[in-house]
Design a protein around this motif. Structure first.
Motif, short mmCIF file in Angstrom:
data_model
loop_
_atom_site.label_atom_id
_atom_site.label_comp_id
_atom_site.label_asym_id
_atom_site.label_seq_id
_atom_site.Cartn_x
_atom_site.Cartn_y
_atom_site.Cartn_z
N ASP A 258 0.82 -1.21 0.00
CA ASP A 258 0.00 0.00 0.00
C ASP A 258 0.86 1.26 0.00
O ASP A 258 0.47 2.29 -0.56
CB ASP A 258 -0.92 0.02 1.23
N ALA A 259 2.01 1.18 0.63
CA ALA A 259 2.87 2.36 0.78
C ALA A 259 4.08 2.31 -0.15
O ALA A 259 5.04 3.04 0.07
CB ALA A 259 3.34 2.46 2.24
N ARG A 260 4.02 1.47 -1.18
CA ARG A 260 5.19 1.34 -2.05
C ARG A 260 5.53 2.70 -2.67
O ARG A 260 4.64 3.46 -3.05
CB ARG A 260 5.00 0.28 -3.12
N PRO A 261 6.81 3.00 -2.74
CA PRO A 261 7.23 4.37 -3.09
C PRO A 261 7.05 4.70 -4.55
O PRO A 261 6.94 3.81 -5.42
CB PRO A 261 8.72 4.36 -2.71
N GLU A 262 7.03 6.00 -4.84
CA GLU A 262 7.01 6.45 -6.22
C GLU A 262 8.27 5.92 -6.92
O GLU A 262 9.34 5.87 -6.34
CB GLU A 262 6.99 7.97 -6.27
N GLY A 263 8.11 5.54 -8.15
CA GLY A 263 9.25 5.04 -8.91
C GLY A 263 9.36 3.53 -8.88
O GLY A 263 10.10 2.96 -9.68
N LEU A 264 8.64 2.86 -7.95
CA LEU A 264 8.65 1.39 -7.93
C LEU A 264 7.62 0.92 -8.94
O LEU A 264 6.42 0.93 -8.67
CB LEU A 264 8.33 0.87 -6.53
N TYR A 265 8.09 0.51 -10.12
CA TYR A 265 7.19 0.26 -11.25
C TYR A 265 6.62 -1.14 -11.25
O TYR A 265 5.41 -1.33 -11.44
CB TYR A 265 7.94 0.53 -12.55
N ARG A 266 7.45 -2.16 -11.03
CA ARG A 266 6.99 -3.54 -11.13
C ARG A 266 7.40 -4.34 -9.92
O ARG A 266 8.48 -4.17 -9.37
CB ARG A 266 7.58 -4.24 -12.36
N ILE A 267 6.50 -5.24 -9.50
CA ILE A 267 6.81 -6.26 -8.50
C ILE A 267 6.26 -7.57 -9.03
O ILE A 267 5.11 -7.64 -9.44
CB ILE A 267 6.19 -5.95 -7.12
N LYS A 268 7.07 -8.58 -9.04
CA LYS A 268 6.64 -9.88 -9.54
C LYS A 268 7.23 -10.96 -8.65
O LYS A 268 8.31 -10.79 -8.06
CB LYS A 268 7.10 -10.08 -10.99
N GLY A 269 6.53 -12.07 -8.54
CA GLY A 269 7.09 -13.17 -7.76
C GLY A 269 6.03 -14.06 -7.16
O GLY A 269 4.86 -14.07 -7.57
N PHE A 270 6.44 -14.84 -6.16
CA PHE A 270 5.60 -15.82 -5.51
C PHE A 270 5.73 -15.65 -4.00
O PHE A 270 6.84 -15.46 -3.48
CB PHE A 270 6.01 -17.24 -5.92
N VAL A 271 4.60 -15.73 -3.30
CA VAL A 271 4.58 -15.46 -1.86
C VAL A 271 4.01 -16.67 -1.12
O VAL A 271 2.95 -17.20 -1.49
CB VAL A 271 3.75 -14.21 -1.52
N ASP A 272 4.70 -17.06 -0.07
CA ASP A 272 4.26 -18.15 0.81
C ASP A 272 3.76 -17.55 2.12
O ASP A 272 4.51 -16.83 2.80
CB ASP A 272 5.44 -19.10 1.07
#
Length: 373
Positions: A258-272
């Protein structure tokens, strides 16, 4: 395992900004990634194969596993259905909007698509750095486009003095709100910003053949500024890799997202999430303010761990790593109710926001890709 969803990237920009050049660069440097390009201004594509297909509805192979279609956007869903069929074998779809198109409407069409194999991949706005002021004067709606963009490419930055470029970057970043902003010359950005490239190559170790070929190109055709490492395409962004064999705390992860900063364009992956949902691993896909989790069953014998890659421009890698470490270190305090915040982005919700508000396109969306309030 079921069919994978294909990200759809909307590429926009006013006439002369360089979006067609950028698309051509992506096609030529796909490195095994199969791209489907949907193009309004079909005749502008500088690909030899285009000479054989100049009518709306035609499709040609570009010879490197990529396809290109001339489209009428009113029939966008029809073309998306064709390109998401398994026999097309595509990894990503890029829609190049006409220079006079309204990109917000194209984004809404992608988000509203009922095609279950389509995944929103972001709005990329290409801006001419050398003509920024005059473009904004002719097209005051540019500010609205910047506010809705997930990534802004400040193209033709090699035609602007360094001090002026710094000023422009500051101005555009303010108007882009949460979107990432990166400079480029000759439309050259690293495809890693937009989609995964195959086969995977070591980014900072031994150069691949394609990297070596780029090093041999004339200096005027390279991205970035100056000589040395600053001229490499990946120098314009940072990436963070995070791996944990300890499950993550879902509420803390959502606080981070929710608070990811400006400029952080992509997040990808797998979460356990461990014992909170022992039967599933969650695929995480975020681009700009778009966010989606897709649960799937663990494969027999699959190692249970979290793996994420975060990509952006002007981000603080150490701060991001520290925040993710906190999601791992406090996982033992997680309760089942904390998983509810994640499930919001798995199930579809009805629209509750004003559809004319550009922020609708920047808000997190649930599984069907429809904006939520």
């Amino acid at each position: 395992m079921g069919r994978q969803q294909i990200p759809v990237v909307v590429l926009a920009g006013f006439l002369g900004s360089g979006k067609t050049t950028l698309l051509n660069q992506l096609l030529r440097r796909s490195r095994g990634t199969r791209i489907g390009a949907l193009v309004n201004d079909f005749g502008a594509i500088e690909i030899d194969a285009m000479s054989v297909a100049g009518q709306v509805g035609s499709t040609v192979s570009l010879g490197n596993g990529c396809l290109c279609c001339a489209v009428d956007v009113a029939e966008l869903d029809t073309y998306l259905e064709r390109l998401t069929r398994p026999e097309a074998g595509l990894d990503v779809i890029v829609i190049e909007a006409s220079g006079l198109a309204e990109p917000v409407e194209l984004v809404r069409m992608v988000l509203a698509s009922e095609n279950p194999y389509v995944l929103y991949g972001g709005l990329v706005e290409v801006v001419d750095a050398a003509e920024y002021a005059s473009t904004r004067e002719r097209h005051p709606e540019l500010d609205r486009h910047l506010a809705a963009a997930d990534l802004v490419v400040l193209n033709k930055s090699d035609r602007v003095a360094p001090a002026e470029l710094d000023r422009l970057l500051a101005v555009v970043r303010e108007r882009a709100e949460h979107g990432a902003v990166t400079p480029a010359a000759h439309g050259r950005i690293d495809p890693e910003l937009l989609f995964d490239r195959r086969p995977q190559t070591e980014r900072y170790g031994q150069l691949s053949f394609d990297d070596a070929r780029e090093e041999d190109e004339p200096e005027g055709c390279r991205g970035g500024h100056g000589d040395g490492h600053d001229g490499h395409l990946h120098a314009a962004y940072d990436s963070v890799a995070f791996t944990s064999t300890t499950p993550l705390h879902p509420r803390l992860l959502m606080d981070f997202l929710d608070a990811r900063p400006e400029g952080l364009y992509r997040i990808k992956g797998f979460v356990d999430f461990g014992p909170l949902d022992p039967g599933h691993v969650y695929t995480l896909h975020a681009v700009g303010r778009f966010l989606r989790f897709t649960p799937r069953a663990w494969e027999p014998g699959e190692e249970r761990r979290t793996q994420m890659v975060l990509i952006g421009s002007g981000i603080d890698p150490d701060a991001l790593s520290t925040a993710l470490d906190g999601c791992r270190d406090q996982a033992g305090q997680a309760e089942e109710r904390h998983l509810w915040s994640v499930l919001r982005f798995v199930r579809a919700d009805e629209d509750t926001a004003d559809p004319d508000d550009p922020e609708v396109l920047r808000t997190e969306v649930a599984d069907a890709g429809r904006p939520v309030g």
